[in-house]
Design an enzyme around this catalytic site. Structure first.
Site, PDB file in Angstrom:
ATOM      1  N   ARG A   1     -13.292  -7.314   8.149  1.00 50.54           N
ATOM      2  CA  ARG A   1     -12.779  -6.493   7.046  1.00 50.54           C
ATOM      3  C   ARG A   1     -12.880  -5.009   7.375  1.00 50.54           C
ATOM      4  NH1 ARG A   1     -15.974  -5.282   3.090  1.00 50.54           N
ATOM      5  NH2 ARG A   1     -16.939  -7.333   2.898  1.00 50.54           N
TER       6      ARG A   1
ATOM      7  N   TYR B   1       9.244   5.324  -6.556  1.00 45.42           N
ATOM      8  CA  TYR B   1       9.340   3.871  -6.369  1.00 45.42           C
ATOM      9  C   TYR B   1       8.748   3.168  -7.595  1.00 45.42           C
ATOM     10  CZ  TYR B   1       8.330  -0.761  -4.490  1.00 45.42           C
ATOM     11  OH  TYR B   1       8.244  -2.116  -4.305  1.00 45.42           O
TER      12      TYR B   1
ATOM     13  N   ASP C   1       5.595   9.664   0.584  1.00 44.32           N
ATOM     14  CA  ASP C   1       5.958   8.276   0.861  1.00 44.32           C
ATOM     15  C   ASP C   1       7.115   8.328   1.853  1.00 44.32           C
ATOM     16  OD1 ASP C   1       7.021   5.709   0.902  1.00 44.32           O
ATOM     17  OD2 ASP C   1       6.694   5.334  -1.226  1.00 44.32           O
TER      18      ASP C   1
ATOM     19  N   LYS D   1       8.947  -2.457   5.488  1.00 42.24           N
ATOM     20  CA  LYS D   1      10.352  -2.078   5.569  1.00 42.24           C
ATOM     21  C   LYS D   1      10.751  -1.776   7.020  1.00 42.24           C
ATOM     22  CE  LYS D   1       9.822  -2.577   1.161  1.00 42.24           C
ATOM     23  NZ  LYS D   1       9.530  -1.483   0.247  1.00 42.24           N
TER      24      LYS D   1
HETATM   25  C1  LIG Z   1       8.631  -1.206  -0.756  1.00 46.18           C
HETATM   26  C2  LIG Z   1       8.171   0.165  -1.056  1.00 46.18           C
HETATM   27  C3  LIG Z   1       6.857   0.401  -1.491  1.00 46.18           C
HETATM   28  C4  LIG Z   1       5.862  -0.729  -1.740  1.00 46.18           C
HETATM   29  O1  LIG Z   1       5.532  -1.394  -0.569  1.00 46.18           O
HETATM   30  P1  LIG Z   1       5.118  -2.979  -0.503  1.00 46.18           P
HETATM   31  O2  LIG Z   1       4.970  -3.193   0.958  1.00 46.18           O
HETATM   32  O3  LIG Z   1       6.223  -3.741  -1.155  1.00 46.18           O
HETATM   33  O4  LIG Z   1       3.850  -3.115  -1.247  1.00 46.18           O
HETATM   34  C5  LIG Z   1       6.488   1.705  -1.743  1.00 46.18           C
HETATM   35  N1  LIG Z   1       7.354   2.738  -1.579  1.00 46.18           N
HETATM   36  C6  LIG Z   1       8.621   2.535  -1.173  1.00 46.18           C
HETATM   37  C7  LIG Z   1       9.524   3.701  -1.025  1.00 46.18           C
HETATM   38  C8  LIG Z   1       9.074   1.255  -0.902  1.00 46.18           C
HETATM   39  O5  LIG Z   1      10.343   1.068  -0.510  1.00 46.18           O
END
Ligand SMILES: *Cc1c(COP(=O)(O)O)cnc(C)c1O
Length: 383
Positions: free
Chosen positions: A51, A103, A175, A200
């Site tokens: 962990r 988001y 982000d 992503k």
């Molecule tokens: C998908 C996404 C998130 C969240 O991420 P997860 O991997 O689904 O928890 C946060 N910010 C943006 C811009 C995203 O596209």
């Protein structure tokens, strides 16, 4: 690596070492959850328990820190776990500014937990630097930037917002999920922290969940993020880390191709009679184009369109596509389309006519043909 390498080179090599035990060119996956204590009471490489640390997680963190130009990185089991770690590192009474179109997962999470944690927040039009300044409160500790934003691809000026944050003694968090470090490097533009959903583009194949926080400095705030990671335990598995690192090797080249395809699609749709708006920062008509041109090396693979009519007309388009898959998420090699307001639920500020498109790596002409037929126009040509 001591020399300054270019991003393609960093993406291929960062975090990988030829395995000293076997000579394997690619680092093996270390599944062990525990590590042997040596006679002197210490641990080989400082590894104790899965962990708190793992060789594959370390390798991924080293690579992401190098790509974003940060000092340190903490990898998480999802993007939301990374986001939650940043919020948990704040103190009761802290105030933060979020973009109006942040988001939706972040918005829901903050709404759900802010009062229990004693956090205050306001949402602001992050594309309007004066509005950001005006929304500051004495207790503002964090300004959250997401650029391009989801799903309207609004562009926020990172250097300007970071400067406002710093004048105020606050942190600027970016982000960077949509842009990736290949398109935008927020730390070099003045941001203090970068957050990713590595689910992503970093993963790139729609088959691994992950998240990360990269910090410009290994300071007290990051120490709290690290503590949330190792104590809270929302850590990625060794296999997920390995898989992500494998994907990142091709990230710079995938991002080039995603961008090329997205630009072709945006141009083909821009003057289409069934479409009222194409949101893509690479188009000169986009209101954020100028800022995007300053801070983005590539305009990325995401775009959204607004279909003339209402929600029904927009949803009908998604029902007619053949090559695109109707699904949420983004950043994979396959193209996806979705009616965004339906995904975001009743509180969504997204226009009901908006379709969000994650442009994949198929041939751009096939993608254009599919959308044109879905929009109800015969494809030009002698078929
Ligand atoms: C998908 C996404 C998130 C969240 O991420 P997860 O991997 O689904 O928890 C946060 N910010 C943006 C811009 C995203 O596209």
């Amino acid at each position: 690596m001591d020399e300054v390498r270019r991003v393609e080179t960093v993406a291929v090599h960062a975090g990988n070492r030829v395995d000293p035990a076997t000579g394997a060119v690619i680092s093996p996956i270390h599944m062990s959850t525990t590590f042997r204590r040596n006679a002197d009471g210490g641990y080989t490489d400082g590894l104790v328990y899965g962990r708190s640390d793992n060789p594959n997680r370390r390798a991924l963190e080293e690579c992401l820190a190098a790509l974003e130009g940060g000092e340190v990185c903490a990898a998480f089991a999802s993007g939301m776990a990374a986001c939650a770690a940043i919020l948990a590192a704040l103190r009761p009474g802290d105030h933060m500014l979020l973009p109006e179109d942040v988001y939706h997962g972040v918005r829901s999470y903050v709404r759900e937990f802010q009062s229990a944690w004693g956090l205050a927040w306001d949402s602001v039009d992050m594309t309007d630097v004066r509005a950001v300044r005006a929304a500051l409160q004495p207790s503002t500790r964090l300004i959250w930037v997401e650029t391009p934003s989801n799903p309207s691809l609004r562009i926020s000026d990172i250097p300007a917002i970071a400067a406002i944050a710093h004048e105020h003694g606050a942190l600027c968090v970016c982000d960077n999920t949509w842009a990736t470090p290949i398109a935008t490097r927020p730390l070099a533009l003045g941001a203090d922290l970068v957050m990713h959903s590595s689910t992503k583009y970093l993963g790139g194949h729609s088959d691994v969940m992950g998240g990360a926080v990269i910090a410009a400095r290994d300071d007290d705030f990051f120490a709290r993020v690290r503590a949330v990671q190792t104590m809270g335990g929302a850590v990625p598995s060794p296999f997920d880390c390995w898989l992500l690192l494998r994907s990142i090797r091709t990230l710079p080249w995938r991002m080039r191709a995603h961008t090329q395809n997205a630009l072709a699609l945006a141009r083909a749709l821009e003057s289409h009679p069934a479409i009222s708006k194409v949101h893509y920062p690479g188009l000169a008509s986009h209101p954020g184009h100028e800022v995007a041109a300053r801070q983005m090396a590539l305009y990325g693979g995401m775009l959204s369109i607004e279909v003339r009519g209402g929600a029904a007309e927009a949803i009908a388009v998604t029902n007619r596509v053949r090559l695109f898959t109707v699904a949420t998420s983004l950043g994979g090699v396959e193209s996806l389309i979705e009616h965004r307001a339906s995904v975001e639920g009743p509180l969504s500020p997204t226009p009901p006519t908006l379709l969000r498109i994650s442009v994949g790596l198929e041939h751009p002409d096939d993608l254009i043909e599919d959308l044109l037929q879905a929009l109800g126009e015969a494809v030009n040509g002698d078929r």
